[in-house]
Design a protein around this motif. Sequence first.
Motif, PDB file in Angstrom:
ATOM      1  N   ARG A  41      67.532 -15.194  10.618  1.00  0.00           N
ATOM      2  CA  ARG A  41      67.312 -16.412  11.843  1.00  0.00           C
ATOM      3  C   ARG A  41      67.075 -15.620  13.008  1.00  0.00           C
ATOM      4  O   ARG A  41      66.253 -16.038  13.762  1.00  0.00           O
ATOM      5  N   ILE A  80      63.504 -14.788  13.182  1.00  0.00           N
ATOM      6  CA  ILE A  80      62.605 -15.783  13.382  1.00  0.00           C
ATOM      7  C   ILE A  80      62.760 -16.483  14.711  1.00  0.00           C
ATOM      8  O   ILE A  80      61.498 -16.789  15.531  1.00  0.00           O
ATOM      9  N   ARG A 124      58.571 -17.639   8.759  1.00  0.00           N
ATOM     10  CA  ARG A 124      59.552 -18.723   8.751  1.00  0.00           C
ATOM     11  C   ARG A 124      59.194 -19.693   7.665  1.00  0.00           C
ATOM     12  O   ARG A 124      59.985 -20.125   7.293  1.00  0.00           O
TER      13      ARG A 124
END
Length: 332
Positions: free
Chosen positions: A101, A104, A289
Amino acid sequence: MSAVSAADGERVFAETIEKDLRVEPRDWMPDGYRKTMIRQIAQHAHSEIIGMQPEGAWITRAPSLRRKAILLAKVQDEAGHGLYLYSAAETLGADRGDLTRRLIEGRQKYSSIFNYPTLTFADVGVIGWLVDGAAICNQVPLCRSSFGPYARAMIRICKEESFHQRQGYELLMTMMTGTPEQREMVQDATNRWWWPSLMMFGPPDNDSPNSAQSMAWKIKRHSNDELRQRFVDMTVPQAEALGVTLPDPELRWNAEREHYDFGEIDWAEFKRVISGGGPMNEQRIAHRRRADEEGAWVREAAAAHAAKQAGARAGAAAAGARPGEQGEGGAA
């Protein structure tokens, strides 16, 4: 941890570094050391996974079955490198999903080199030669990094990177014995990848905020500029043997230094690319992603299966521990 035990931990940690031993995950370590290791290992892992994209795009377009198999194996190796490195980061308490995360969302970096496009199949060879060659210069010293899991992961990674470098060079040698168009492709790819490869070693030493502490902790063994010089010295003879010209008019042997002098790197471009402004930044992150989102069901299914298996094993163990459920002859 109490003040006394913290002091003991600090002393043992300092002795471990001084004696050139390994810090292991359960050992006491300064918060700064832990954060630095997570940052560096995560950036390395992200680079391996993002690095699958530039060459992966050529798997279906490789000119022969042999070249397709070689490229497929290399991309698979890079996925494995990412797995080793994320696993090493997890030993420090990092969560792999959280690291993804952060990547991204732009809160963690990856190598700037992977934000350049692969325009021809010659780029695949030049990436193997120059990019993997630079990676080898960077990473071989990391086999002696002070953090044990990272150092051990790097041993296998470096062996495979060395093989990738030879594969790339063999491809270029083959193309350089081919048609004039193929030789032009190799020279063009060399022109485009040379300077980004030099940027792989990071900013110059006087503009590298983390290097001094990382070297004091023996996370890294050489400065950015030392490694960059080593790469240039290694690569110039290879370029001569290959028959390509490196795109630097200032590149020449310095007999006094016994090293090659080379031109000034465009550090403004480096900062722009590392900050998200490179030719392929948006595409690389968008692809990562999408892969993360589309693979969510696989991770969920794998986790559910693992939980089910663990429950079954626990149930079987509990049943075996309860008396009276089996007769003397075996199963009830």
